[in-house]
Design a protein around this motif. Structure first.
Motif, PDB file in Angstrom:
ATOM      1  N   ALA A   3       8.135 -14.096  31.962  1.00  0.00           N
ATOM      2  CA  ALA A   3       9.471 -14.671  32.090  1.00  0.00           C
ATOM      3  C   ALA A   3      10.083 -14.152  33.393  1.00  0.00           C
ATOM      4  N   ARG A   4      10.627 -15.055  34.189  1.00  0.00           N
ATOM      5  CA  ARG A   4      11.137 -14.688  35.506  1.00  0.00           C
ATOM      6  C   ARG A   4      12.509 -14.029  35.462  1.00  0.00           C
ATOM      7  N   SER A   5      13.255 -14.257  34.387  1.00  0.00           N
ATOM      8  CA  SER A   5      14.594 -13.679  34.262  1.00  0.00           C
ATOM      9  C   SER A   5      15.019 -13.740  32.796  1.00  0.00           C
ATOM     10  N   LEU A   6      16.250 -13.301  32.544  1.00  0.00           N
ATOM     11  CA  LEU A   6      16.801 -13.364  31.191  1.00  0.00           C
ATOM     12  C   LEU A   6      17.439 -14.719  30.891  1.00  0.00           C
ATOM     13  N   ARG A   7      17.372 -15.636  31.823  1.00  0.00           N
ATOM     14  CA  ARG A   7      17.924 -16.974  31.590  1.00  0.00           C
ATOM     15  C   ARG A   7      17.156 -17.658  30.467  1.00  0.00           C
ATOM     16  N   GLU A   8      17.885 -18.411  29.671  1.00  0.00           N
ATOM     17  CA  GLU A   8      17.270 -19.085  28.526  1.00  0.00           C
ATOM     18  C   GLU A   8      16.073 -19.925  28.931  1.00  0.00           C
ATOM     19  N   ASP A   9      16.205 -20.713  29.998  1.00  0.00           N
ATOM     20  CA  ASP A   9      15.092 -21.578  30.423  1.00  0.00           C
ATOM     21  C   ASP A   9      13.845 -20.772  30.752  1.00  0.00           C
ATOM     22  N   ASP A  10      14.021 -19.667  31.460  1.00  0.00           N
ATOM     23  CA  ASP A  10      12.864 -18.836  31.828  1.00  0.00           C
ATOM     24  C   ASP A  10      12.203 -18.220  30.598  1.00  0.00           C
ATOM     25  N   ARG A  20      23.365 -12.938  22.381  1.00  0.00           N
ATOM     26  CA  ARG A  20      23.932 -11.668  21.923  1.00  0.00           C
ATOM     27  C   ARG A  20      22.856 -10.603  21.769  1.00  0.00           C
ATOM     28  N   ASP A  21      21.694 -10.983  21.204  1.00  0.00           N
ATOM     29  CA  ASP A  21      20.613 -10.028  20.951  1.00  0.00           C
ATOM     30  C   ASP A  21      19.514 -10.067  22.010  1.00  0.00           C
ATOM     31  N   LEU A  22      19.604 -11.010  22.952  1.00  0.00           N
ATOM     32  CA  LEU A  22      18.574 -11.223  23.973  1.00  0.00           C
ATOM     33  C   LEU A  22      17.197 -11.398  23.340  1.00  0.00           C
ATOM     34  N   VAL A  23      17.103 -12.344  22.421  1.00  0.00           N
ATOM     35  CA  VAL A  23      15.839 -12.673  21.764  1.00  0.00           C
ATOM     36  C   VAL A  23      15.685 -14.187  21.681  1.00  0.00           C
ATOM     37  N   LEU A  24      14.445 -14.609  21.497  1.00  0.00           N
ATOM     38  CA  LEU A  24      14.145 -15.980  21.104  1.00  0.00           C
ATOM     39  C   LEU A  24      13.680 -15.921  19.659  1.00  0.00           C
ATOM     40  N   GLU A  70       9.555 -10.859  29.419  1.00  0.00           N
ATOM     41  CA  GLU A  70       9.483 -10.492  30.839  1.00  0.00           C
ATOM     42  C   GLU A  70       8.290  -9.588  31.118  1.00  0.00           C
ATOM     43  N   ASP A  71       8.114  -8.559  30.294  1.00  0.00           N
ATOM     44  CA  ASP A  71       7.077  -7.557  30.542  1.00  0.00           C
ATOM     45  C   ASP A  71       5.659  -8.081  30.358  1.00  0.00           C
TER      46      ASP A  71
END
Length: 91
Positions: free
Chosen positions: A45-52, A15-19, A40-41
């Motif tokens: 991180a290669r993408s917004l996928r959780e694993d990445d 929901r918040d795109l955070v870890l 990412e920046d």
């Protein structure tokens, strides 16, 4: 003020795109988080996928925890959110 970080896998919040990851400040739990954008920046991180996102966090855990330690030292035992902009100025 002693600050430590338990070595657990961060929790993904879509929901918040955070870890989110915990810290202990004076032996009290405090929530820390880093944005997907920062991962990412600045941490590959290669993408917004959780694993990445988790893989980027784990590969750069020390730097991320050091940044959180710096902010926690400023604000005390309050939750912190590490944004991409923070890393532009601290690196």
């Amino acid at each position: 003020m002693p600050i430590s970080f338990p070595s657990c896998v961060p929790e993904y919040c879509a929901r918040d795109l955070v870890l989110a990851f915990p810290a202990l400040v004076d032996d009290r739990p405090v929530q820390c988080a880093i944005t997907a954008e920062a991962l990412e920046d600045h941490f590959g991180a290669r993408s917004l996928r959780e694993d990445d996102l988790v893989n980027a966090f784990l590969a750069h855990r020390f730097q991320i925890e050091q940044a959180a330690r710096l902010l926690l030292g400023e604000v005390g035992a309050k939750p912190v959110l590490l944004h991409s902009g923070f890393f532009r100025f601290c690196t």
